[in-house]
Write an enzyme that holds these catalytic residues in place. Sequence first.
Site, short mmCIF file in Angstrom:
data_model
loop_
_atom_site.label_atom_id
_atom_site.label_comp_id
_atom_site.label_asym_id
_atom_site.label_seq_id
_atom_site.Cartn_x
_atom_site.Cartn_y
_atom_site.Cartn_z
CG PHE A 1 -0.43 8.94 -5.11
CD1 PHE A 1 -1.25 9.51 -4.15
CD2 PHE A 1 0.94 9.11 -4.99
CE1 PHE A 1 -0.70 10.19 -3.07
CE2 PHE A 1 1.49 9.80 -3.91
CZ PHE A 1 0.65 10.34 -2.94
CB SER B 1 -0.91 -0.01 1.23
OG SER B 1 -1.49 1.28 1.42
CD1 TRP C 1 -1.83 1.38 -5.78
CD2 TRP C 1 -2.09 3.22 -4.54
NE1 TRP C 1 -2.89 2.10 -6.29
CE2 TRP C 1 -3.08 3.23 -5.55
CE3 TRP C 1 -2.06 4.29 -3.63
CZ2 TRP C 1 -4.02 4.24 -5.69
CZ3 TRP C 1 -3.00 5.31 -3.76
CH2 TRP C 1 -3.96 5.28 -4.78
CG HIS C 2 0.01 6.01 -1.03
ND1 HIS C 2 -0.42 4.82 -0.51
CD2 HIS C 2 -1.01 6.89 -0.86
CE1 HIS C 2 -1.64 4.98 -0.02
NE2 HIS C 2 -2.02 6.21 -0.22
N GLY C 3 3.62 5.76 -3.99
CA GLY C 3 4.72 6.43 -4.68
C GLY C 3 5.92 5.54 -4.86
#
Lengths: 476, 305
Positions: A476, A326, A329-331
């Site tokens: 994102f 997770s 996923w953000h960066g």
Amino acid sequence: MLFNSFIFLVFGAIFFSLLYFIRRLQQPNLRWGYLVAASFFFYGWWDWRFLFLILASGFIDYFGARGIYRYPGRRKLFLVLSVLGNVGSLAVFKYSAFIAGNLDRLLALAGMESHLAENVPGFMLLLPVGISFYTFQSMSYTIDVYRGVLKPTRNVLHFFAYLSLFPQLVAGPIVRARDLMPQLKHLRPTNEPERWNGLKLIIIGYFKKVVLADNIAPMVNSGFANIHQTDNAPFWWMVMIGFAFQIYFDFSGYSDIARGLAKWMGLHFRINFNHPYHSRSLREFWNRWHISLSTWFRDYLYIPLGGSRKGRLNAHIFMWITMVVSGLWHGAAWTFVIWGALHAFYISLERLTRWPRKLSRLPGGVFLSILITNVLVLAGWVFFRAESYGDAVKILADMFSWKGGGDFILNPEIRNGMIWLGVSLAIELVTYFRFKPHLLLPVRYRRAADLLYLLIMLLACIYLRGEGNVFIYFQF
Amino acid sequence: MLKRRIPYLFLLTALVAIPLYFLRDKMDSEEIRKKRYWIGKVTNKKQYPVVFGGDSRVFRGISPDHFEAEFDGYEAYNYAFWSNGYCHAYLEGLENKLDTASDVKVIVLGISPHSLTPNAARCAHYLWETGKKKEEVLQNLYFSRVEEFFVPYDLPELAGKLSGKSKPDNYRITYHTNGWVESSWIVPDTGYSARFYEDIFTENKVSDEVIGELLRFTARWTGMGIHVVGFRPPTAWSIWKLEQEKSGFNETAFVDRFKAAGGIWIPFSLRDYQTFDGNHLDRQSAMRLSADLAIRIRQQIPDLP
């Protein structure tokens, strides 16, 4: 195009005007085609080249789902192709530079020279807007078909209307196919209370974004632009609390606008943020923050891995994997991985010690647990916002050094940001204590009060808006 | 009545926004008008018999209307940009602005020492404006007229206005569609620019390469039958002195080369014009300079139609 742009207001006015007539024609293909055309126009406004990617991603999953349904013996193959297609496009367009850079460092440690990062082709550095959102949304469709909870649509326009619907295309909420596709089938007309509630959501969303988030942003940006020029503890607490509110209002504002626009189309999107800073534990925080993403990871990663069904140790391991993914996923940066890992650590600690429950039983314990939860979340936000691990550690060290005085308030950017921070805190306190002043009025005046409340919000959006900033989650 | 809340909401908003627009100081919407002016300048496809080029001293200092009045009405356009230099792209842009089918073809160049430096020759502002995306062009050109009704306040500014403690803006500015930015300060300060102009020529002296490019275009234009006129925009004496000492600009040598390339040089006295900040002419001086320039060009080129 950005929601907080004039061109979007014009687009929205034209879109909903024409939708009024198209909805009445009772032609599903025409309705879906219109939604797809409008959404593609919206998305292509950024860069028309992005459309090829969403088309490719969409067709992989449209045909993948049809394959899963039609050829049960090969359903795993079609699922793997779908997942590989989506994850592959993320790997290419979002993570290629990160992967290449880390491979270079790894090879350098082994004594080998490598310049992979310098040689990443230009098109792979594009980062198409919203790619993380629509690939996840698309994958959830094929996975749900694989699981048998959803029958795939035969109509490609119906599918793309679901995938590309513009209110949620670039920054969520990630809407499940089993929620949205039945609604798209019928696209019922809206009544006045629905349109009013939709407008309320839109105006509240804009207020959060353009008034609160955008007015706090200069204070936060000023702090992070001059990290090494100050070690003032109160300054850094101010900046980080500012960032906590900035990202919350920025992102939840976008979600509210998306939900409001969907309401005007006769669609219902689930709530994506539920006052996360009211949380008494990190577990509760993740039930309130970016709900569509956290439930996606729960349903499509944590539970398939085994969830809590394979023993307590495995439950922790699967939770750590989920939180780290997770974070990634953000960066495409190690600071995001650390942010995810930090939250995993918090949750593990909670599960082992059950400290929120124990603390809540004490007098004043509920408020203390809210305070501790927010301090822990704040520490995580430092890694989320900082450009590097070193910067994040420096900021955290300054925050807990208790050095420095209050002279930073002489800076007009900081002062302005603090005023809006105060407004934000006041709003959160009002919502926490569920203070609803309009309930004090006689019933016959409540509609007028509602109108006045929304007028004030709208005027604030117009006359007190900050300098227009891109929505944070667009990266994102 | 409240069955139709949505139209009432927008009506009430308009009832607040429209009077507020007329009550507000025009300088509140200066940022929007400025953006519209610049976008209008680079998207204007029309060509003109007379085109002015240069930097902020030209776009503030030359009024095409007042020039035209002394130039037999031939249309002129002010195509100057912020901190602009004479780079290849900009010189091409100037050429494209000229109506080569006209019987009068004049390019007038405001030559400030800074415009001949490497930093200025990056033509950063010119390239930024000409490279703007379609969305920004649309917004600034058309939607900005509506946007003017909705200019935001910032909180301290709003508090100042409500309490009556805020002072009116010293800076008064009007953007003209012919390219002139009519500027003045209510309270002038001719020593203002000198305070930060000191460092502008540090590691950024007048460049022979930039002069060479300008002169190549000058020779090319005169060969095409275009009259190329040059002048040094008047400033406060303190700025002129600073430029003489620090910029590396040898005006005499430059003028010789400019004339050798076919250009016509028109000198102006500093004493005849006033600036509001030391660097830029106030509106009265800009109007006078424009008229004087037209008269002097006619004297220098008597066979102009």
